[in-house]
Motif scaffolding. Sequence first.
Motif, PDB file in Angstrom:
ATOM      1  N   ARG A 185       0.977  -1.166  -0.102  1.00 12.90           N
ATOM      2  CA  ARG A 185      -0.256   0.058   0.107  1.00 12.90           C
ATOM      3  C   ARG A 185       0.733   1.460   0.078  1.00 12.90           C
ATOM      4  O   ARG A 185       0.249   2.318   0.202  1.00 12.90           O
ATOM      5  CB  ARG A 185      -0.968   0.010   1.245  1.00 12.90           C
ATOM      6  CG  ARG A 185      -2.029  -1.182   1.223  1.00 12.90           C
ATOM      7  CD  ARG A 185      -2.691  -1.023   2.498  1.00 12.90           C
ATOM      8  NE  ARG A 185      -3.694  -2.314   2.693  1.00 12.90           N
ATOM      9  CZ  ARG A 185      -4.223  -2.457   3.898  1.00 12.90           C
ATOM     10  NH1 ARG A 185      -3.826  -1.774   4.842  1.00 12.90           N
ATOM     11  NH2 ARG A 185      -5.081  -3.552   3.882  1.00 12.90           N
ATOM     12  N   LYS A 186       2.162   1.152  -0.268  1.00 15.15           N
ATOM     13  CA  LYS A 186       2.921   2.194  -0.133  1.00 15.15           C
ATOM     14  C   LYS A 186       2.740   3.405  -1.076  1.00 15.15           C
ATOM     15  O   LYS A 186       2.335   3.027  -2.208  1.00 15.15           O
ATOM     16  CB  LYS A 186       4.478   1.974  -0.365  1.00 15.15           C
ATOM     17  CG  LYS A 186       5.365   3.076  -0.050  1.00 15.15           C
ATOM     18  CD  LYS A 186       6.682   2.743  -0.211  1.00 15.15           C
ATOM     19  CE  LYS A 186       7.852   3.673  -0.331  1.00 15.15           C
ATOM     20  NZ  LYS A 186       9.297   3.276  -0.431  1.00 15.15           N
ATOM     21  N   GLU A 187       2.477   4.387  -0.807  1.00 19.78           N
ATOM     22  CA  GLU A 187       2.060   5.789  -1.590  1.00 19.78           C
ATOM     23  C   GLU A 187       3.353   6.339  -2.204  1.00 19.78           C
ATOM     24  O   GLU A 187       3.795   7.328  -1.670  1.00 19.78           O
ATOM     25  CB  GLU A 187       1.027   6.481  -0.891  1.00 19.78           C
ATOM     26  CG  GLU A 187      -0.299   5.841  -0.487  1.00 19.78           C
ATOM     27  CD  GLU A 187      -1.209   6.925  -0.037  1.00 19.78           C
ATOM     28  OE1 GLU A 187      -0.762   8.242  -0.002  1.00 19.78           O
ATOM     29  OE2 GLU A 187      -2.303   6.720   0.269  1.00 19.78           O
ATOM     30  N   TYR A 265      -0.745   8.147  -5.459  1.00 19.13           N
ATOM     31  CA  TYR A 265       0.458   8.858  -5.510  1.00 19.13           C
ATOM     32  C   TYR A 265       0.728   9.651  -6.976  1.00 19.13           C
ATOM     33  O   TYR A 265       1.658  10.247  -7.325  1.00 19.13           O
ATOM     34  CB  TYR A 265       1.677   8.216  -5.182  1.00 19.13           C
ATOM     35  CG  TYR A 265       1.842   6.807  -5.743  1.00 19.13           C
ATOM     36  CD1 TYR A 265       1.083   5.656  -5.433  1.00 19.13           C
ATOM     37  CD2 TYR A 265       2.434   6.813  -7.063  1.00 19.13           C
ATOM     38  CE1 TYR A 265       1.425   4.629  -5.779  1.00 19.13           C
ATOM     39  CE2 TYR A 265       2.742   5.565  -7.592  1.00 19.13           C
ATOM     40  CZ  TYR A 265       2.005   4.514  -6.835  1.00 19.13           C
ATOM     41  OH  TYR A 265       2.388   3.131  -7.717  1.00 19.13           O
ATOM     42  N   ARG A 266      -0.154   9.116  -8.039  1.00 17.62           N
ATOM     43  CA  ARG A 266       0.148   9.823  -9.425  1.00 17.62           C
ATOM     44  C   ARG A 266      -1.038   9.718 -10.034  1.00 17.62           C
ATOM     45  O   ARG A 266      -2.108   8.766 -10.042  1.00 17.62           O
ATOM     46  CB  ARG A 266       1.220   8.993 -10.167  1.00 17.62           C
ATOM     47  CG  ARG A 266       0.755   7.563 -10.663  1.00 17.62           C
ATOM     48  CD  ARG A 266       1.479   7.111 -11.891  1.00 17.62           C
ATOM     49  NE  ARG A 266       1.534   5.828 -12.240  1.00 17.62           N
ATOM     50  CZ  ARG A 266       0.220   5.153 -12.529  1.00 17.62           C
ATOM     51  NH1 ARG A 266      -0.710   5.785 -12.945  1.00 17.62           N
ATOM     52  NH2 ARG A 266       0.078   3.778 -12.853  1.00 17.62           N
ATOM     53  N   ASP A 267      -1.318  10.554 -10.977  1.00 13.40           N
ATOM     54  CA  ASP A 267      -2.287  10.555 -12.037  1.00 13.40           C
ATOM     55  C   ASP A 267      -2.183   9.502 -12.970  1.00 13.40           C
ATOM     56  O   ASP A 267      -1.196   9.438 -13.327  1.00 13.40           O
ATOM     57  CB  ASP A 267      -2.535  11.996 -12.764  1.00 13.40           C
ATOM     58  CG  ASP A 267      -3.047  13.130 -11.766  1.00 13.40           C
ATOM     59  OD1 ASP A 267      -3.754  12.735 -10.702  1.00 13.40           O
ATOM     60  OD2 ASP A 267      -2.642  14.308 -11.819  1.00 13.40           O
ATOM     61  N   PRO A 268      -3.537   9.063 -13.617  1.00 13.32           N
ATOM     62  CA  PRO A 268      -3.168   7.860 -14.518  1.00 13.32           C
ATOM     63  C   PRO A 268      -2.746   8.703 -15.789  1.00 13.32           C
ATOM     64  O   PRO A 268      -2.822   9.864 -16.114  1.00 13.32           O
ATOM     65  CB  PRO A 268      -4.648   7.656 -14.723  1.00 13.32           C
ATOM     66  CG  PRO A 268      -5.618   8.732 -14.180  1.00 13.32           C
ATOM     67  CD  PRO A 268      -4.765   9.509 -13.183  1.00 13.32           C
TER      68      PRO A 268
END
Length: 452
Positions: A185-187, A265-268
């Motif tokens: 689950r690390k972001e 943590y990031r946009d697709p």
Amino acid sequence: MAVIKSLPELIKGDILCDDIYFKDKLLLLSAGTVINREAVKKLATWGIRQVNVIEPLGYNGSKETKRKKKDKILYSRQLFDIKQLFYEGLQYVVNESRYGYVLNNDYQLRWLENLFVAIMSDDRISITLFRLKRVDSYSYFHSFDVFLLGSLFAKSLGVEDIKTFATGCLIHDVGKLKIPKEILRKEGKLTKSEFEVMQNHTIYGVEWVRKNNLSPIFEQLIKSHHERLDGSGYPEGLVDHELSTEVRLLSIVDTYSALTLKRPYRDPFTATKAIELLLNKKHKYDLAFLICYIELLNIYPTDSIVKLSNGKTARVKEVNETQPYRPILEELDGSGIFELPVNLSVTIPKFIKWDSIYEWDQKNDNHLRENFWGNYLVNLMNGNINEAIESYKVLANGMSNEGIFIDIIVKSIKEIGEKWEAGQLSVGEEHDALLGIQEILSLTLERPRKMD
Ligand SMILES: [Fe+2]
Ligand SMILES: [Fe+2]
């Protein structure tokens, strides 16, 4: 209807069908007696083991039928949960910006729903996937996404055993359940050592298949879905010929899904960007299958050269990211720029090439150009002007008017002349060819200047 029941099966309200005698002499209970606690006690006292009864009106059945009914309720409950999960997944992952219009079709949707229910009716699979959803919802929805896209992809290619491949898609990441949650689950970007731990999900997935006695057929898909043609993948660094067709298909869909789904943590990446990335890494993915995948989604990156359903050839000029399957197209003969119509009366069934591929695959592209050049000349000589123009459009793509004049017009006049001198052309053929070149020259002169 009369049934024979043992004493423990009797219920209050059962009605005896026959007179019950002890040793055929002593009448214990007469036919028509309604069974109650005393009646059961009397039968037990005199050693009667079973009796013939009619069940009371409104009675729902014996313990056996009750159990069956309970199973049925349980099954319909599970079926409801599975179908609900299917539609929840659809809401989460399916939209036109990622799927094109491949799922704007009730028939495909029903087919996928039935396939999902069939796969999830195996408790070993459904229990694990429900768990994956609880533990790491991203991994679950990504798996569901890979199932949808992978099944559609396999169907479009005519893969024989689609259910097996679709199951492999759905369970390809189950090994992640064994990855420590802080890594899973690390972001943010994983460190090198964390990434090494994460890579074990392929091996853990195989262990899960074995532990659950599932078919070994799934092992290869699970173990090798991160392998790449150039040997840069894991866990074994397999290369081209060591990768099965199914692994090649899954690796394309898996990467596309991972790139285009949102992470905390990031946009697709947009669908077209993801396809560009895959095309740029075509030494890692099977290019022929990748092109089939692009054609399935009908999502073509900017600057792709495509064949339209009306027979014309065009360049993708601009892509609208909410409806990427309706790009703005520029016809290669310079006759117009238009957006693909909303009613899809014109579609893009075929990918021809993409600039980056041209650069990276110069050899194949030269071969492709030679084919187009050959078609162009043959059609000119045979007087098939429309076909000659189609080949000309591909050859002229990206060239300035000056380049077209030198490399196409003058070159074709020269080659036709040489064939005439060598006696390979009749007078009529030479005449038709020169008329055709004249027509193509006028097309070139009408080209807008911005094409230069
Ligand atoms: Fe994976
Ligand atoms: Fe995956």
